[in-house]
Design a protein around this motif. Structure first.
Motif: not given
Length: 154
Positions: A123-129
């Motif tokens: 989720p952290k990576l998805m939000e950053w993307r």
């Protein structure tokens, strides 16, 4: 190429957030740009080459064990990326997008284009993307990745 991106930043006097004049923020960008070659780029490219290009060239799929090893290697550097570079910030250098974010997302799209959705369970990576895509512009982002997104269909 990182050298070409830096040349363009200096030549065209781009907005400061791309390559910050603040030395601490610039150091974060430089740190990521130096780290990514042997980590995100190497492991993401390896997965793309193994899953898409090698089978295309040889006519044979990669043995499952080798593919699993490539995924494991990528997962290790993804964890490092989240913990070391993203931490709890919106972008790598802080509150604004930089060249580091742009380079990172482009490299991470290679495994995605090979059919490995590395964002799905992060989720952290998805939000950053999502933030990077919004900052760049969704349409421009999609146009830039249109050809490589079709690579797995060759």
């Amino acid at each position: 190429s990182i050298a070409i991106l830096l040349y363009l930043v200096h030549k065209f006097k781009t907005p400061d957030h791309w390559y910050p004049s603040d030395l601490q923020k610039r150091a974060r960008v430089d740190e990521y740009l130096s780290w990514q070659h042997a980590n995100i780029r190497a492991k993401g490219s390896k997965l793309f080459l193994s899953k898409v290009l090698l089978p295309l060239l040889t006519g044979q799929p990669l043995p499952p064990g080798k593919l699993e090893f490539a995924i494991e290697e990528l997962n290790v550097v993804l964890k490092q990326f989240e913990e070391k570079f993203l931490q709890d910030k919106p972008f790598i250098a802080g509150s604004e997008i930089s060249l580091a974010d742009l380079v990172a997302l482009v490299e991470l799209m290679q495994p995605v284009c090979a059919g490995y959705d590395l964002f799905e369970e992060r989720p952290k990576l998805m939000e950053w993307r999502r933030r990077v895509e919004e900052a760049v512009g969704k349409q421009l982002f999609q146009e830039a990745h249109e050809e490589i997104m079709n690579a797995k269909n060759l």
